[in-house]
Design a protein around this motif. Structure first.
Motif, PDB file in Angstrom:
ATOM      1  N   LEU A  21      47.636 -31.479 -47.445  1.00  0.00           N
ATOM      2  CA  LEU A  21      48.924 -32.159 -47.374  1.00  0.00           C
ATOM      3  C   LEU A  21      49.464 -32.493 -48.763  1.00  0.00           C
ATOM      4  O   LEU A  21      50.668 -32.384 -49.009  1.00  0.00           O
ATOM      5  N   MET A  22      48.587 -32.896 -49.680  1.00  0.00           N
ATOM      6  CA  MET A  22      49.020 -33.177 -51.051  1.00  0.00           C
ATOM      7  C   MET A  22      49.575 -31.916 -51.709  1.00  0.00           C
ATOM      8  O   MET A  22      50.615 -31.953 -52.372  1.00  0.00           O
ATOM      9  N   LYS A  23      48.887 -30.811 -51.516  1.00  0.00           N
ATOM     10  CA  LYS A  23      49.332 -29.545 -52.106  1.00  0.00           C
ATOM     11  C   LYS A  23      50.709 -29.168 -51.577  1.00  0.00           C
ATOM     12  O   LYS A  23      51.606 -28.796 -52.343  1.00  0.00           O
ATOM     13  N   ARG A  24      50.891 -29.290 -50.260  1.00  0.00           N
ATOM     14  CA  ARG A  24      52.191 -28.958 -49.668  1.00  0.00           C
ATOM     15  C   ARG A  24      53.288 -29.879 -50.191  1.00  0.00           C
ATOM     16  O   ARG A  24      54.393 -29.437 -50.497  1.00  0.00           O
ATOM     17  N   GLY A  25      52.987 -31.157 -50.268  1.00  0.00           N
ATOM     18  CA  GLY A  25      53.988 -32.111 -50.730  1.00  0.00           C
ATOM     19  C   GLY A  25      54.380 -31.886 -52.174  1.00  0.00           C
ATOM     20  O   GLY A  25      55.564 -31.940 -52.527  1.00  0.00           O
ATOM     21  N   ILE A  26      53.416 -31.637 -53.018  1.00  0.00           N
ATOM     22  CA  ILE A  26      53.697 -31.394 -54.439  1.00  0.00           C
ATOM     23  C   ILE A  26      54.519 -30.126 -54.603  1.00  0.00           C
ATOM     24  O   ILE A  26      55.526 -30.106 -55.317  1.00  0.00           O
ATOM     25  N   ASN A  27      54.110 -29.069 -53.919  1.00  0.00           N
ATOM     26  CA  ASN A  27      54.849 -27.813 -54.025  1.00  0.00           C
ATOM     27  C   ASN A  27      56.268 -27.952 -53.476  1.00  0.00           C
ATOM     28  O   ASN A  27      57.216 -27.427 -54.062  1.00  0.00           O
TER      29      ASN A  27
END
Length: 69
Positions: free
Chosen positions: A16-22
């Motif tokens: 979820l962090m990766k998706r949000g940052i991207n």
């Protein structure tokens, strides 16, 4: 059993962090134009922005790695 649940939770949070940052970085940059419709200044600015995004992503990865300790 508890360690398996916490491992799954960490994997979910990481995804979820990766998706949000991207998503945030892509929204900041915007879709852009085709390269043939850009002026040389726009093209250079776009390249610089892409490099900054790459550095930001790398910095976030390092920050998350240090955050584990």
């Amino acid at each position: 059993m508890n360690s398996i649940i916490s491992m799954a939770g960490r994997m979910l949070v990481r995804t979820l962090m990766k998706r949000g940052i991207n998503a945030g970085l892509n929204k900041t940059l915007g879709p852009g134009n085709a390269p043939d419709q850009m002026t040389p200044e726009d093209r250079a600015k776009r390249q610089q922005s892409a490099q900054n995004v790459k550095r930001a992503r790398k910095g976030m990865r390092i920050a998350r790695r240090f955050g584990r300790f």
